[in-house]
Design an enzyme around this catalytic site. Sequence first.
Site, mmCIF file in Angstrom:
data_model
loop_
_atom_site.group_PDB
_atom_site.id
_atom_site.type_symbol
_atom_site.label_atom_id
_atom_site.label_comp_id
_atom_site.label_asym_id
_atom_site.label_seq_id
_atom_site.Cartn_x
_atom_site.Cartn_y
_atom_site.Cartn_z
ATOM 1 N N VAL A 44 0.837 -1.202 0.000
ATOM 2 C CA VAL A 44 0.000 0.000 0.000
ATOM 3 C C VAL A 44 0.872 1.252 0.000
ATOM 4 C CG1 VAL A 44 -1.719 1.322 1.287
ATOM 5 C CG2 VAL A 44 -1.983 -1.150 1.046
ATOM 6 N N CYS A 45 1.919 1.264 0.807
ATOM 7 C CA CYS A 45 2.804 2.434 0.857
ATOM 8 C C CYS A 45 3.475 2.665 -0.497
ATOM 9 C CB CYS A 45 3.857 2.258 1.941
ATOM 10 S SG CYS A 45 3.154 2.196 3.602
ATOM 11 N N THR A 46 3.823 1.601 -1.189
ATOM 12 C CA THR A 46 4.443 1.724 -2.501
ATOM 13 C C THR A 46 3.505 2.410 -3.479
ATOM 14 O OG1 THR A 46 5.815 -0.225 -2.122
ATOM 15 C CG2 THR A 46 5.476 0.429 -4.420
#
Length: 95
Positions: A44-46
């Site tokens: 998700v952070c990517t």
Amino acid sequence: MSLRINETAPNFTAETTQGTVNFHEWIGDGWAILFSHPKDFTPVCTTELGYMAKLQPEFAKRNTKIIGLSVDPVTSHGKWALDIEETQGIRSTTP
């Protein structure tokens, strides 16, 4: 210490993928978005950082800088930036 939306973040100095940053000096007379994420290489952070990198030109038009913060070392961030570029199709210039 808790920090709420629209409060001034405390100043800090950090080693980044673009050198040493003193947060308040780096902001200058503009605005900043402090993007905190728990760990490099998380799915998700990517995608979120890739999306923010795509929006960076629009933020720049509004005198706003983006900076990401996590617990990982700078060496990991550099490798992750390459992963973001490969998977999200955008090269991040965010420290």
